[in-house]
Scaffold this motif. Structure first.
Motif, PDB file in Angstrom:
ATOM      1  N   ASN A 154       0.940  -1.125   0.178  1.00 40.11           N
ATOM      2  CA  ASN A 154      -0.064  -0.086  -0.035  1.00 40.11           C
ATOM      3  C   ASN A 154       0.927   1.458   0.148  1.00 40.11           C
ATOM      4  OD1 ASN A 154      -1.802   2.011   0.318  1.00 40.11           O
ATOM      5  ND2 ASN A 154      -2.497   1.398   2.427  1.00 40.11           N
TER       6      ASN A 154
ATOM      7  N   LYS B  99       2.947   0.619   2.876  1.00 41.89           N
ATOM      8  CA  LYS B  99       2.961  -0.215   3.793  1.00 41.89           C
ATOM      9  C   LYS B  99       2.870  -1.773   3.071  1.00 41.89           C
ATOM     10  CE  LYS B  99      -1.026   2.738   6.381  1.00 41.89           C
ATOM     11  NZ  LYS B  99      -1.496   2.885   6.817  1.00 41.89           N
TER      12      LYS B  99
ATOM     13  N   GLU C 297       3.928  -7.034  10.028  1.00 42.03           N
ATOM     14  CA  GLU C 297       3.615  -5.642   9.141  1.00 42.03           C
ATOM     15  C   GLU C 297       5.256  -4.529   9.651  1.00 42.03           C
ATOM     16  OE1 GLU C 297      -0.665  -3.106   8.928  1.00 42.03           O
ATOM     17  OE2 GLU C 297      -0.097  -4.277  11.601  1.00 42.03           O
TER      18      GLU C 297
ATOM     19  N   MET D  67      -4.999  -2.789   4.740  1.00 44.05           N
ATOM     20  CA  MET D  67      -4.241  -4.009   4.393  1.00 44.05           C
ATOM     21  C   MET D  67      -4.877  -5.233   4.132  1.00 44.05           C
ATOM     22  SD  MET D  67      -1.670  -2.591   3.894  1.00 44.05           S
ATOM     23  CE  MET D  67      -0.456  -3.583   3.607  1.00 44.05           C
TER      24      MET D  67
END
Length: 358
Positions: A11, A18, A30, A337
């Motif tokens: 992202n 991200k 993450e 996400m």
């Protein structure tokens, strides 16, 4: 068919990317890769950043021992493409061309599909995008603007709105296409969408000046005043745009786009901050109430989501005005996400077919 799929979600934002890895809906890893102004200043265009950002993602995964050779798919944030209906799209060459040319505007999200495709191609796995901001499912009646030369267009927080709509539909025990929801995404921009029949049939253009003012956007203002502003000789076109998007809303009135800072101002007795914040809640509530007319008042639930949905004061100010319409549910955060991963998973698991961008 496999029952577990490993998905890499990407992202890109204006100053960060991200990155997340999922096994189905389970988050395994993450991270947010942040970029300095100096790093980004080396590129004259957004598209010029793609190799730099892609290399950074691959380096990050390698440093954290995330093996990419066992991925089943890569999914990226969708960019400023031509208007399309919601869903998960396979990244194809037509899409890549449109993202590279950026005819509809340069934005970091344009890099999502490009990076996803390049990584996926090296692994011979599919690449997807999910519910980009250009999702346009407006009813014909909602496209009429009042000015024949211009149709209302749909630009909104489609990724989070659609993901939240599916979540609330499951909680209500109904398919998404059988519920009527009004969803207010409240972040730097604010969009209020009417979901019915599995589509967002009406929504304010959250980017270009419709609906409530927000932390940094002016929202809908008088066209007469805007004409005077544009022809005053005081501002260039780019300066007017900045006044409306970037320097409007809370920034314009209070000098901050941070709802938490506004809360501290209010707690310290700042009467102006209190009035402006209540006015933003008031305008959001009015937009929600207006949306209920699109479904003749038959609303199964009103949902408040986005970063500002964490703010109990704002939530209460809105709830007090619209709870007569329907039950209200709070889903704070942007949830982008997991929304990307879920979109890819629906295709990988056979629940949906990937749509084709043309």
């Amino acid at each position: 068919m496999k029952d577990k799929f490993r998905i890499l979600a990407i992202n890109p934002g204006s100053t960060s990317t991200k990155v997340a890895v999922y096994d189905n809906e389970q988050l395994l890893y993450e991270e947010v890769v942040r970029y300095s102004n100096a790093e980004l200043a080396a590129f004259t265009t957004v598209i010029g950043q793609y190799q730099f950002r892609k290399n950074g993602i691959l380096t990050l995964l390698a440093e954290n021992n995330i093996a990419i050779d066992i991925l089943d798919a890569v999914v990226g944030r969708g960019g400023l493409l031509k208007p399309i209906e919601g869903g998960t799209y396979a990244v194809n060459e037509t899409m890549i061309k449109d993202l590279r040319l950026a005819h509809r505007g340069e934005h970091a999200s344009n890099l999502g599909g490009i990076i996803a495709k390049e990584i996926a191609d090296t692994l011979a796995i599919p690449a997807f995008i999910v519910d980009p901001v250009v999702v346009d499912e407006l009813a014909d009646i909602a496209k009429i603007s009042g000015l024949p030369a211009y149709d209302r267009i749909s630009i909104f927080h489609a990724l989070n709105q659609k993901a939240v709509a599916r979540k609330i539909s499951r909680e209500l025990g109904k398919p998404y296409n059988e519920v009527n929801l009004i969803i207010a995404h409240m972040g730097g921009g604010i969009s209020v969408g009417v979901h019915t029949g599995g589509k967002v049939v009406d929504v304010n253009n959250a980017l270009c000046g419709e609906g409530p003012f927000s932390p940094e956007r002016a929202g809908g203002i008088s066209t007469g005043y805007l004409i005077e502003l544009c022809f005053s000789g005081k501002y260039s076109m780019s300066e007017v745009r900045k006044l409306l998007v970037g320097q409007g809303g809370l920034v314009g009135y209070l000098g901050t786009n941070d709802g938490r800072e506004v809360g501290r101002m209010i707690a310290a007795g700042n009467a102006k901050a209190k009035l402006v914040y209540e006015a933003m809640a008031y305008q959001i509530a009015k937009e929600i109430a207006a949306g209920s007319a699109a479904v003749a008042g038959r609303v199964d639930s009103i949902v408040l989501t986005g970063g500002l949905a964490y703010d109990q004061l704002l939530v209460k100010l809105i709830t007090d005005r619209v709870q007569f319409i329907a039950d209200i549910k709070i889903v704070p955060g942007e949830n982008e996400m997991i929304a990307l991963a879920e979109g890819a998973l629906r295709v990988l698991s056979g629940e949906e077919q990937a749509k084709v961008y043309q």
